[in-house]
Design an enzyme around this catalytic site. Structure first.
Site, PDB file in Angstrom:
ATOM      1  N   HIS A  44       0.718  -1.273  -0.035  1.00 44.56           N
ATOM      2  CA  HIS A  44      -0.239   0.151   0.011  1.00 44.56           C
ATOM      3  C   HIS A  44       0.801   1.233  -0.272  1.00 44.56           C
ATOM      4  O   HIS A  44       0.135   2.262  -0.133  1.00 44.56           O
ATOM      5  CB  HIS A  44      -0.989  -0.034   1.146  1.00 44.56           C
ATOM      6  CG  HIS A  44      -1.949  -1.164   1.328  1.00 44.56           C
ATOM      7  ND1 HIS A  44      -2.583  -1.745   0.355  1.00 44.56           N
ATOM      8  CD2 HIS A  44      -2.137  -1.878   2.531  1.00 44.56           C
ATOM      9  CE1 HIS A  44      -3.064  -2.844   0.653  1.00 44.56           C
ATOM     10  NE2 HIS A  44      -2.861  -2.957   1.982  1.00 44.56           N
TER      11      HIS A  44
ATOM     12  N   ASP B  61       4.223  -8.137   0.673  1.00 44.31           N
ATOM     13  CA  ASP B  61       4.661  -8.956   1.871  1.00 44.31           C
ATOM     14  C   ASP B  61       3.642 -10.270   2.352  1.00 44.31           C
ATOM     15  O   ASP B  61       4.165 -11.341   2.717  1.00 44.31           O
ATOM     16  CB  ASP B  61       5.022  -8.261   3.184  1.00 44.31           C
ATOM     17  CG  ASP B  61       4.029  -7.277   3.404  1.00 44.31           C
ATOM     18  OD1 ASP B  61       3.078  -7.106   2.935  1.00 44.31           O
ATOM     19  OD2 ASP B  61       4.281  -6.613   4.437  1.00 44.31           O
TER      20      ASP B  61
END
Length: 493
Positions: free
Chosen positions: A85, A245
């Site tokens: 993000h 991730d």
């Protein structure tokens, strides 16, 4: 004796970079190099200079290779998994115009609400992108930047996510993958590719965005001469598209089309994250309906307050993090950074239920319980989005995989165990994000499906397994009752 072929998986997280040197044939972790990041900001702001990520990557790779004792020529591929993000804005030379806004920067909450309305409400967003804008989503951050730093958005020659920025530095190619792209808010999980209507709403030119590779394991290029010199590696080795991730951790766990489907994972880190790989495209407004790195889907729920928040409570109480007891009647919702799930961006911590027999240890235990219940409740919603009934005996009996730094803590493990009532699996690999990135690198170097690669590697590991205990429904009901009643008047929802 010839050196084994190795791949390097890079985990570029909020706080640091870890570079794992992995035997490409067996999955054995030969070494891990580390280098810290710097995060700045207060009052909701969280930022980092992307150049620090690049320097940390170079330092971590060099340290890992040195620790392994292997020659640089043994490396056949590299991939980056990055914090999701974050918003990186580049100039024409590919240099950051300003500090990156990180996932846990909550200043864009008003923009998230406005964007949600502008496209027709939460259901309209989930139908297109799989996720409703909240402060963490990149689209909300871009909108905030348009309003507060129009000079940077006006001068932008490139817009990247953190892992995209690093992959481009390695390969010279502007590329991303469906997994991390699906966390931006401008990628359509329904149709694949960037959503033109969302981009128009954001005033964002698609030409500023990287190309989307088919999977995170796709080879997008080769290590450039400049990158090779900075890292001390040979030019020309395979560079994978990489991923976010959470998507990488899923690969490292063997979750995906060539592995486990609809099995929940709980990551206990700075954030509390629960996810599962599924063939069912999620479209629930309370979740993030991400794409996975391998072509399946990765429904995910993320809470902002997990290990860091509980450690802060321990510090305030003057206790070691393990010096905790069940909370008794006390309820502590440790929403020190606002909250993302449930969507309460302006919330602060809330403590209630104090009695004469309340101790510091019980208060700390209540912080663990508040954080754990929040993310476990999100897990039930996630399983429902996968088309499962979380209360069904066969679903409730599925092991919960516990990862992240908290999975190494006795109190975290026991709190999750009694509040979930599930059997737990604690994977033997402590660097799952880096391991997943290594599987992506191996795939890019010609190793096949990355989930199949990681699944084969897992056969060489020994996971810790814990049997279920009776679920602590009394604590569960007490915490959820406070959360539900306080959300409007006290927590800002």
């Amino acid at each position: 004796m010839p050196s084994p072929a190795v791949v390097i998986g890079v985990d570029s997280s909020t706080q640091s970079t870890k570079a794992a040197v992995i035997d490409a044939a067996t999955g054995e972790q030969l070494a891990v190099g580390r280098s810290p990041h710097v995060v700045t900001g207060e009052s909701g702001a969280r930022m980092s200079d992307p150049e620090i990520w690049w320097r940390a990557l170079c330092e971590a790779v060099a340290a890992g290779l040195k620790e392994s004792g292997l020659p640089a020529r043994a490396v056949t591929g590299i991939a980056v998994a990055g914090q999701q993000h974050g918003l990186v804005v580049l100039d024409r030379a590919g240099r950051p115009l300003r500090p990156a806004l990180l996932w846990n920067d909550t200043r864009s909450a008003p923009q998230a609400a406005a964007l949600t309305e502008a496209l027709g409400g939460p259901e309209a967003w989930t139908a297109r992108t799989g996720s409703v804008p909240v402060a963490s989503i990149t689209a909300s951050k871009w909108q905030w930047l348009r309003e507060h730093d129009p000079a940077s958005t006006g001068a932008a020659a490139g817009v990247r996510l953190p892992h995209d920025f690093l992959t481009e530095r390695l390969s010279g190619v502007a590329a991303t993958d469906p997994g991390d792209a699906s966390g931006s808010g401008w990628y359509s999980t329904a149709k694949g590719g960037y959503d033109p209507e969302v981009l128009e709403l954001l005033g964002l030119d698609a030409a500023l965005l990287p190309e989307v590779a088919p999977t995170g394991g796709a080879r997008v290029g080769s290590l450039t001469e400049a990158a090779a010199e900075a890292l001390g590696l040979p030019t020309g080795i395979a560079v994978a598209a990489g991923t976010g991730d959470n998507m990488s951790a899923a690969v490292g766990l063997g979750l995906g089309g060539a592995g486990l489907l609809d099995h929940p994972v709980l990551s206990l880190g700075t954030s509390g994250t629960v996810f599962a790989a599924s063939r069912t495209r999620p479209a629930a407004t309370a979740l993030n309906g991400f794409a996975a790195a391998d072509g399946t889907y990765l429904p995910l729920a993320c809470t902002l307050n997990c290990t860091l928040a509980v450690d802060k409570v321990a510090d305030l109480l003057g206790l070691d993090r393990e010096d905790a007891a069940p909370g008794g009647e006390a309820v502590l919702l440790p929403y020190l950074d606002g909250e993302r799930t449930p969507d309460l961006p302006t919330a602060a911590g809330l403590l209630t239920g104090l009695r004469h027999d309340t101790t510091r240890q019980r208060l700390l235990g209540a912080a663990y319980e508040g954080a754990a219940v929040t993310v476990l409740r999100a897990m039930d919603e996630l399983l429902a989005a996968c088309g499962l009934d979380p209360r069904a005996p066969e679903v409730a009996a599925r092991p919960l995989r516990l990862i992240g730094g908290g999975a190494q803590g006795r109190t975290w493990v026991e709190t999750v165990r009694r509040l979930s009532g599930r059997p737990l699996v604690i994977p033997s690999s402590g660097e799952l994000v880096a391991l997943g990135a290594a599987a992506l690198a191996a795939s890019a170097a010609g190793g096949g499906d990355p989930v199949a690669v990681a699944t084969a590697w897992q056969r060489n590991g020994t996971d810790r397994r814990l049997d279920p205990v009776a679920r602590d429904t009394e604590t569960w009901q007490r915490v959820t009752s406070v959360l539900d009643r306080a959300a409007g008047p006290l927590l800002g929802g």
